[in-house]
Design an enzyme around this catalytic site. Structure first.
Site, PDB file in Angstrom:
ATOM      1  N   ALA A 245      -4.554   7.571  -4.085  1.00  0.00           N
ATOM      2  CA  ALA A 245      -3.198   7.116  -4.388  1.00  0.00           C
ATOM      3  C   ALA A 245      -3.307   5.655  -4.812  1.00  0.00           C
ATOM      4  O   ALA A 245      -3.375   4.751  -3.969  1.00  0.00           O
ATOM      5  CB  ALA A 245      -2.306   7.273  -3.171  1.00  0.00           C
TER       6      ALA A 245
ATOM      7  N   THR B 167       0.844  -1.188   0.000  1.00  0.00           N
ATOM      8  CA  THR B 167       0.000   0.000   0.000  1.00  0.00           C
ATOM      9  C   THR B 167       0.883   1.244   0.000  1.00  0.00           C
ATOM     10  O   THR B 167       2.062   1.174  -0.341  1.00  0.00           O
ATOM     11  CB  THR B 167      -0.977  -0.042   1.197  1.00  0.00           C
ATOM     12  OG1 THR B 167      -1.940   0.994   1.061  1.00  0.00           O
ATOM     13  CG2 THR B 167      -0.262   0.133   2.527  1.00  0.00           C
ATOM     14  N   ASN B 168       0.333   2.393   0.359  1.00  0.00           N
ATOM     15  CA  ASN B 168       1.113   3.631   0.414  1.00  0.00           C
ATOM     16  C   ASN B 168       0.608   4.473   1.594  1.00  0.00           C
ATOM     17  O   ASN B 168      -0.297   4.063   2.306  1.00  0.00           O
ATOM     18  CB  ASN B 168       1.001   4.388  -0.920  1.00  0.00           C
ATOM     19  CG  ASN B 168      -0.441   4.675  -1.257  1.00  0.00           C
ATOM     20  OD1 ASN B 168      -1.109   5.439  -0.566  1.00  0.00           O
ATOM     21  ND2 ASN B 168      -0.950   4.036  -2.303  1.00  0.00           N
ATOM     22  N   HIS B 169       1.190   5.662   1.768  1.00  0.00           N
ATOM     23  CA  HIS B 169       0.914   6.452   2.976  1.00  0.00           C
ATOM     24  C   HIS B 169      -0.332   7.329   2.890  1.00  0.00           C
ATOM     25  O   HIS B 169      -0.562   8.152   3.775  1.00  0.00           O
ATOM     26  CB  HIS B 169       2.111   7.354   3.293  1.00  0.00           C
ATOM     27  CG  HIS B 169       3.328   6.597   3.716  1.00  0.00           C
ATOM     28  ND1 HIS B 169       3.371   5.866   4.871  1.00  0.00           N
ATOM     29  CD2 HIS B 169       4.535   6.444   3.126  1.00  0.00           C
ATOM     30  CE1 HIS B 169       4.563   5.301   4.987  1.00  0.00           C
ATOM     31  NE2 HIS B 169       5.282   5.631   3.933  1.00  0.00           N
ATOM     32  N   SER B 170      -1.130   7.201   1.848  1.00  0.00           N
ATOM     33  CA  SER B 170      -2.294   8.096   1.714  1.00  0.00           C
ATOM     34  C   SER B 170      -3.256   7.926   2.895  1.00  0.00           C
ATOM     35  O   SER B 170      -3.631   6.800   3.252  1.00  0.00           O
ATOM     36  CB  SER B 170      -3.027   7.788   0.406  1.00  0.00           C
ATOM     37  OG  SER B 170      -4.241   8.484   0.380  1.00  0.00           O
TER      38      SER B 170
END
Ligand code: CTP
Length: 232
Positions: free
Chosen positions: A109, A42-45
């Site tokens: 994101a 995943t990502n930091h959004s």
């Protein structure tokens, strides 16, 4: 409850209804791509920027659909929330309603790559190194740019760590967008997780550099700019 009453009052009284009659689709948050039943990429959004846009548009009278990856943010009332997990889910949720929309704002994101194979069982560690084979996801925004209905306004987002304006302009052209809201992740107080942002709104004609302001204020500026472009 008082919060619910306040939400109803806010909806009626908070803003001029300059988006009344407009159908707006907002995407927000990260996508999650499974590796096995335990792990994912995943990502930091945080979803905060997209949720702020969805709320601001609702308060200004729009009919808002919010397609959101998993976030910890409370969804605004009076928007049609469509929860999704993966980039593929988001692609399906967005493309199934995109034709009806007057404005689409893609703040999510989205993963550019996902594991090629999702293991059915938990991947056990071994003594050697491991690598994951990744395959490309569909670019939702590019699809929207290529299949856009007449008069629809398309706004993408761009996160950069270098050459922000130049790289974002390339995305504006490549994905056939009307506007791209760009930020530089290396600026303190901008980008993921925080409550503030410092965005530059880029269109074919101009660039508007917003100051460091709250995500709510940024959302208002994004909607103002979209209306200005649509009324030209
Ligand atoms: N986006 C999308 N579908 C994807 C990847 C991105 O719709 N599979 C959208 C995002 O919602 C965002 C915009 O594209 O509005 C920009 O995403 P970004 O990942 O920064 O751009 P890319 O074109 O993927 O380029 P790069 O990752 O190389 O910077």
């Amino acid at each position: 409850e008082p919060e619910t009453l306040l939400a109803y009052i806010e909806r009626e009284a908070a803003c001029e209804k300059d988006l009344k009659g407009k159908k707006i689709l907002v995407t927000a948050g990260p996508t999650q791509e499974s590796i096995d039943p335990v792990r994912y990429i995943t990502n930091h959004s945080s979803g905060k920027m997209g949720y702020a846009i969805a709320k601001a548009a609702m308060l200004r009278g729009a009919d808002v659909t919010l397609v959101s990856g998993r976030t910890a943010v409370e969804p605004p009332m009076f928007v049609n929330l469509v929860p999704v997990v993966t980039a593929k889910d988001m692609y399906e949720a967005v493309t199934s309603v995109s034709d009806e929309q007057d404005i689409i704002i893609k703040a999510a994101a989205v993963a550019d790559y996902r594991p090629k194979h999702i293991a059915d069982e938990k991947v056990k560690k071994s003594d050697s190194e491991m690598s994951l084979e990744l395959e490309k996801t569909d670019d939702i925004l590019k699809y929207l740019g290529e299949h856009r209905k007449d008069g629809q306004f398309l706004c993408g987002f761009s996160m950069e760590t270098e050459n922000m304006v130049e790289n974002s302009r390339k995305k504006l052209e490549k994905k056939k967008l009307d506007m791209i809201a760009a930020n530089n992740l290396k600026v303190a107080g901008a980008g993921f997780q925080g409550d503030t942002n410092q965005m530059t709104l880029i269109t074919k004609e101009d660039e508007t550099a917003l100051p460091m302001i709250s995500k709510e204020e940024t959302a208002a500026c994004i909607l103002d700019k979209i209306l200005e472009c649509m009324n030209k």
